[in-house]
Design an enzyme around this catalytic site. Sequence first.
Site, PDB file in Angstrom:
ATOM      1  N   GLU A 148      -5.247  -4.733  10.752  1.00 18.08           N
ATOM      2  CA  GLU A 148      -4.228  -3.707  10.911  1.00 18.08           C
ATOM      3  C   GLU A 148      -4.476  -2.934  12.199  1.00 18.08           C
ATOM      4  O   GLU A 148      -5.261  -1.975  12.205  1.00 18.08           O
ATOM      5  CB  GLU A 148      -4.261  -2.740   9.730  1.00 18.08           C
ATOM      6  CG  GLU A 148      -3.965  -3.391   8.399  1.00 18.08           C
ATOM      7  CD  GLU A 148      -3.379  -2.393   7.407  1.00 18.08           C
ATOM      8  OE1 GLU A 148      -2.271  -2.635   6.930  1.00 18.08           O
ATOM      9  OE2 GLU A 148      -4.017  -1.363   7.168  1.00 18.08           O
ATOM     10  N   HIS A 175      -9.399   1.305   4.815  1.00 19.94           N
ATOM     11  CA  HIS A 175      -8.132   1.491   5.524  1.00 19.94           C
ATOM     12  C   HIS A 175      -8.339   2.461   6.691  1.00 19.94           C
ATOM     13  O   HIS A 175      -9.138   3.392   6.601  1.00 19.94           O
ATOM     14  CB  HIS A 175      -7.071   2.040   4.559  1.00 19.94           C
ATOM     15  CG  HIS A 175      -5.704   2.031   5.141  1.00 19.94           C
ATOM     16  ND1 HIS A 175      -5.266   3.015   5.991  1.00 19.94           N
ATOM     17  CD2 HIS A 175      -4.696   1.132   5.039  1.00 19.94           C
ATOM     18  CE1 HIS A 175      -4.030   2.728   6.384  1.00 19.94           C
ATOM     19  NE2 HIS A 175      -3.659   1.590   5.814  1.00 19.94           N
ATOM     20  N   SER A 215       3.596  -1.927  10.216  1.00 19.46           N
ATOM     21  CA  SER A 215       5.058  -1.984  10.370  1.00 19.46           C
ATOM     22  C   SER A 215       5.655  -3.337   9.990  1.00 19.46           C
ATOM     23  O   SER A 215       6.592  -3.809  10.635  1.00 19.46           O
ATOM     24  CB  SER A 215       5.463  -1.577  11.790  1.00 19.46           C
ATOM     25  OG  SER A 215       5.074  -0.228  12.042  1.00 19.46           O
ATOM     26  N   GLU A 227      -6.696   4.871   7.715  1.00 20.54           N
ATOM     27  CA  GLU A 227      -6.486   6.290   7.388  1.00 20.54           C
ATOM     28  C   GLU A 227      -7.712   6.877   6.708  1.00 20.54           C
ATOM     29  O   GLU A 227      -8.025   8.054   6.886  1.00 20.54           O
ATOM     30  CB  GLU A 227      -5.214   6.436   6.535  1.00 20.54           C
ATOM     31  CG  GLU A 227      -3.968   6.234   7.389  1.00 20.54           C
ATOM     32  CD  GLU A 227      -2.763   5.678   6.665  1.00 20.54           C
ATOM     33  OE1 GLU A 227      -2.734   5.694   5.418  1.00 20.54           O
ATOM     34  OE2 GLU A 227      -1.833   5.207   7.358  1.00 20.54           O
ATOM     35  N   ASN A 264       0.870  -1.181   0.000  1.00 22.49           N
ATOM     36  CA  ASN A 264       0.000   0.000   0.000  1.00 22.49           C
ATOM     37  C   ASN A 264       0.905   1.228   0.000  1.00 22.49           C
ATOM     38  O   ASN A 264       1.485   1.566   1.019  1.00 22.49           O
ATOM     39  CB  ASN A 264      -0.886  -0.023   1.258  1.00 22.49           C
ATOM     40  CG  ASN A 264      -1.661   1.264   1.449  1.00 22.49           C
ATOM     41  OD1 ASN A 264      -1.769   2.081   0.527  1.00 22.49           O
ATOM     42  ND2 ASN A 264      -2.204   1.455   2.644  1.00 22.49           N
ATOM     43  N   GLY A 286       2.707   2.508  10.589  1.00 21.35           N
ATOM     44  CA  GLY A 286       3.644   3.604  10.408  1.00 21.35           C
ATOM     45  C   GLY A 286       4.377   4.008  11.675  1.00 21.35           C
ATOM     46  O   GLY A 286       5.026   5.049  11.724  1.00 21.35           O
TER      47      GLY A 286
HETATM   48  P1  PGA Z   1       2.994   0.461   7.517  1.00 20.47           P
HETATM   49  O1  PGA Z   1       1.510   0.641   6.906  1.00 20.47           O
HETATM   50  O2  PGA Z   1       3.504  -0.854   6.966  1.00 20.47           O
HETATM   51  O3  PGA Z   1       3.766   1.640   7.018  1.00 20.47           O
HETATM   52  O4  PGA Z   1       2.851   0.419   8.986  1.00 20.47           O
HETATM   53  C1  PGA Z   1       0.630  -0.426   6.781  1.00 20.47           C
HETATM   54  C2  PGA Z   1      -0.690   0.046   6.201  1.00 20.47           C
HETATM   55  O5  PGA Z   1      -1.136   1.137   6.551  1.00 20.47           O
HETATM   56  O6  PGA Z   1      -1.325  -0.671   5.403  1.00 20.47           O
END
Ligand code: PGA
Length: 254
Positions: free
Chosen positions: A167, A95, A213, A97, A9, A173
């Site tokens: 997640e 997601h 992560s 976000e 992603n 992140g």
């Molecule tokens: P990350 O993001 O691997 O940077 O933690 C994962 C995601 O948001 O799908």
Amino acid sequence: MRKPVIAGNWKMYKTVRETKAFFTKLAPLVAGAEHAEMVVCPPFVNVAIAVESAKSTNIEIGAQDVFWVKEGAYTGEISAPMLSAAGCRWVIVGHSERRRYFGETEEAVFKKTVAALDAGLKPIVCVGERLEQRESGATEAVLAEQFAGGLAPLTPEQFVRVSIAYEPVWAIGTGKTATPGTAAQAHGFLRSRIRDRFGAQVAGACRILYGGSVKPDNIKALMAQPELDGALVGGASLDPASFAAIVSYPVGAT
Ligand code: PGA
């Protein structure tokens, strides 16, 4: 046996030129990989060049979001038939976000998933708890609610074409990966919900990816958990060498 999915992603990163360069580097690094399905999800404007660049490779392209109406006066939105026609095979839905910054609800997640399925896309539906929810012991209640709102209303025929990404928001992140055991516990819980709603066979076949992560140095331990059927990778999917190293997790297994 559930074939793992390793999906990148990219979020809001990379230009057209950078997208092209990424695939030029990635394709030879993962050319022989057959143990997992590989998916890269660039921003919408890079879908066309990504599809073109990944042609005749074993990498498929997905989008990061989709709107549920086929066409109409919805400025700025992209529909599932458009993505499909552009060569996308997958799409990320719900997601964290999008939930956090764009107010996406369970109802929106459900509608987007149905629209994606109607257009022949394979949705990766994201669920996961925030830090304060985990700390207050609400993880399973949150997952149950997200499952009930976004996924349970699907028909069994629809649901079998869906993958789920667990997640935990506190791991995205942040460099703070869930331990393999913590992730497996959440996956097991989700699988029990799927079993209750759709039956044991569907639950046994459903792919549940972990995200948060994921890096080349933790993928092997995560994938050693039978409950984990792949990964949704953010930051570490932006570099071809690191994404290839994640895809290659079985190599050199000890
Ligand atoms: P990350 O993001 O691997 O940077 O933690 C994962 C995601 O948001 O799908």
